[in-house]
Design a protein around this motif. Structure first.
Motif, PDB file in Angstrom:
ATOM      1  N   PRO A   1      -9.605   8.330   1.161  1.00 46.77           N
ATOM      2  CA  PRO A   1     -10.937   8.030   1.691  1.00 46.77           C
ATOM      3  C   PRO A   1     -12.017   8.472   0.705  1.00 46.77           C
ATOM      4  O   PRO A   1     -11.951   9.547   0.124  1.00 46.77           O
ATOM      5  N   LEU A   2     -13.000   7.626   0.510  1.00 49.05           N
ATOM      6  CA  LEU A   2     -14.163   7.921  -0.323  1.00 49.05           C
ATOM      7  C   LEU A   2     -15.404   7.789   0.544  1.00 49.05           C
ATOM      8  O   LEU A   2     -15.338   7.334   1.680  1.00 49.05           O
ATOM      9  N   ILE A   3     -16.551   8.149   0.018  1.00 49.73           N
ATOM     10  CA  ILE A   3     -17.793   7.980   0.773  1.00 49.73           C
ATOM     11  C   ILE A   3     -18.101   6.491   0.860  1.00 49.73           C
ATOM     12  O   ILE A   3     -18.281   5.825  -0.143  1.00 49.73           O
ATOM     13  N   GLN A   4     -18.143   5.945   2.062  1.00 48.57           N
ATOM     14  CA  GLN A   4     -18.427   4.548   2.382  1.00 48.57           C
ATOM     15  C   GLN A   4     -17.419   3.559   1.808  1.00 48.57           C
ATOM     16  O   GLN A   4     -17.631   2.350   1.885  1.00 48.57           O
ATOM     17  N   LYS A   5     -16.342   3.997   1.215  1.00 50.35           N
ATOM     18  CA  LYS A   5     -15.313   3.120   0.675  1.00 50.35           C
ATOM     19  C   LYS A   5     -13.962   3.787   0.851  1.00 50.35           C
ATOM     20  O   LYS A   5     -13.870   4.927   1.270  1.00 50.35           O
ATOM     21  N   LYS A   6     -12.917   3.062   0.505  1.00 49.85           N
ATOM     22  CA  LYS A   6     -11.561   3.621   0.488  1.00 49.85           C
ATOM     23  C   LYS A   6     -10.884   3.178  -0.793  1.00 49.85           C
ATOM     24  O   LYS A   6     -11.205   2.136  -1.359  1.00 49.85           O
ATOM     25  N   ALA A   7      -9.938   3.979  -1.229  1.00 51.89           N
ATOM     26  CA  ALA A   7      -9.114   3.635  -2.387  1.00 51.89           C
ATOM     27  C   ALA A   7      -7.681   3.534  -1.908  1.00 51.89           C
ATOM     28  O   ALA A   7      -7.205   4.369  -1.135  1.00 51.89           O
TER      29      ALA A   7
ATOM     30  N   VAL B   1       0.863  -1.177   0.000  1.00 55.88           N
ATOM     31  CA  VAL B   1       0.000   0.000   0.000  1.00 55.88           C
ATOM     32  C   VAL B   1       0.905   1.235   0.000  1.00 55.88           C
ATOM     33  O   VAL B   1       1.759   1.386   0.867  1.00 55.88           O
ATOM     34  N   GLU B   2       0.726   2.118  -1.024  1.00 56.08           N
ATOM     35  CA  GLU B   2       1.523   3.346  -1.113  1.00 56.08           C
ATOM     36  C   GLU B   2       0.749   4.577  -0.678  1.00 56.08           C
ATOM     37  O   GLU B   2       1.296   5.459  -0.044  1.00 56.08           O
ATOM     38  N   LYS B   3      -0.523   4.639  -1.062  1.00 62.41           N
ATOM     39  CA  LYS B   3      -1.352   5.799  -0.725  1.00 62.41           C
ATOM     40  C   LYS B   3      -2.746   5.324  -0.348  1.00 62.41           C
ATOM     41  O   LYS B   3      -3.198   4.275  -0.789  1.00 62.41           O
TER      42      LYS B   3
ATOM     43  N   GLU C   1      -6.754  11.053 -24.473  1.00 57.40           N
ATOM     44  CA  GLU C   1      -7.336  10.134 -23.491  1.00 57.40           C
ATOM     45  C   GLU C   1      -6.454  10.088 -22.247  1.00 57.40           C
ATOM     46  O   GLU C   1      -5.269   9.784 -22.326  1.00 57.40           O
ATOM     47  N   TYR C   2      -7.055  10.429 -21.105  1.00 55.68           N
ATOM     48  CA  TYR C   2      -6.349  10.373 -19.830  1.00 55.68           C
ATOM     49  C   TYR C   2      -7.027   9.369 -18.901  1.00 55.68           C
ATOM     50  O   TYR C   2      -7.102   9.572 -17.699  1.00 55.68           O
ATOM     51  N   GLY C   3      -7.521   8.284 -19.469  1.00 61.65           N
ATOM     52  CA  GLY C   3      -8.246   7.285 -18.688  1.00 61.65           C
ATOM     53  C   GLY C   3      -7.367   6.568 -17.673  1.00 61.65           C
ATOM     54  O   GLY C   3      -6.140   6.619 -17.739  1.00 61.65           O
ATOM     55  N   GLU C   4      -8.016   5.923 -16.752  1.00 64.00           N
ATOM     56  CA  GLU C   4      -7.311   5.240 -15.665  1.00 64.00           C
ATOM     57  C   GLU C   4      -7.882   3.837 -15.495  1.00 64.00           C
ATOM     58  O   GLU C   4      -9.095   3.631 -15.475  1.00 64.00           O
TER      59      GLU C   4
ATOM     60  N   LYS D   1       1.865   0.364 -10.565  1.00 67.24           N
ATOM     61  CA  LYS D   1       0.942   0.828  -9.526  1.00 67.24           C
ATOM     62  C   LYS D   1      -0.483   0.786 -10.067  1.00 67.24           C
ATOM     63  O   LYS D   1      -0.708   0.986 -11.257  1.00 67.24           O
ATOM     64  N   ILE D   2      -1.438   0.547  -9.158  1.00 67.18           N
ATOM     65  CA  ILE D   2      -2.849   0.561  -9.531  1.00 67.18           C
ATOM     66  C   ILE D   2      -3.669   0.944  -8.300  1.00 67.18           C
ATOM     67  O   ILE D   2      -3.285   0.646  -7.165  1.00 67.18           O
ATOM     68  N   TRP D   3      -4.787   1.630  -8.541  1.00 68.76           N
ATOM     69  CA  TRP D   3      -5.713   1.976  -7.459  1.00 68.76           C
ATOM     70  C   TRP D   3      -6.726   0.859  -7.304  1.00 68.76           C
ATOM     71  O   TRP D   3      -7.206   0.290  -8.290  1.00 68.76           O
ATOM     72  N   VAL D   4      -7.060   0.560  -6.052  1.00 65.94           N
ATOM     73  CA  VAL D   4      -8.068  -0.455  -5.731  1.00 65.94           C
ATOM     74  C   VAL D   4      -9.121   0.201  -4.851  1.00 65.94           C
ATOM     75  O   VAL D   4      -8.798   0.794  -3.823  1.00 65.94           O
TER      76      VAL D   4
END
Length: 139
Positions: free
Chosen positions: A82-88, A77-79, A130-133, A97-100
């Motif tokens: 906090p999200l609403i009712q979830k975390k990234a 885990v690097e970063k 395109e700057y998609g993720e 690297k990838i966000w989960v």
């Protein structure tokens, strides 16, 4: 008749010996277990040397072509975001690297994790580029 009487007299002694042997074994296991808990100050599970193997997908190999498929990743885990009712969590293995996005909220920066998630792609077109993720959404 005398042999039957002797074997009947011997049976309780055998049961007592078996019970005492069981007690000694149980006591030894308990003492050894308590001694092992005191070492290193941490009795938790460590993933330092744990590798699932063939089931783990290197992050570098996850592309938008994999969208909708389920993959396992392993990394640190690097970063944390906090999200609403979830975390990234931004996960880093030696390939990328990838966000989960997950409901789990107990990971710490620097912690080694293994996660399962669906590959997702969010398109972000800006000025003709395109700057998609690519990201994972944990099941």
């Amino acid at each position: 008749m005398q042999k039957i009487a002797q074997s009947i007299a011997f049976m309780p002694q055998a049961k007592i010996a078996t019970a005492r042997l069981f007690q000694w074994g149980l006591s030894f296991s308990l003492v050894m277990g308590l001694c092992a808990c005191g070492k290193d100050g941490n009795s938790g599970i460590s993933l330092k040397n744990f590798h699932i193997g063939a089931n783990v997908t290197p992050i570098q190999k996850i592309t938008k072509k994999n969208q909708g498929t389920t993959v396992y990743i392993q990394g640190k885990v690097e970063k944390i975001a906090p999200l609403i009712q979830k975390k990234a969590y931004q996960i880093n293995d030696s390939t990328g690297k990838i966000w989960v996005i997950t409901n789990q909220g107990n990971f710490q920066v620097g912690e080694e994790v293994v996660l399962k998630g669906n590959v997702q792609y969010k398109s972000v077109p800006l000025a003709g580029k395109e700057y998609g993720e690519i990201y994972l959404e944990e099941k």
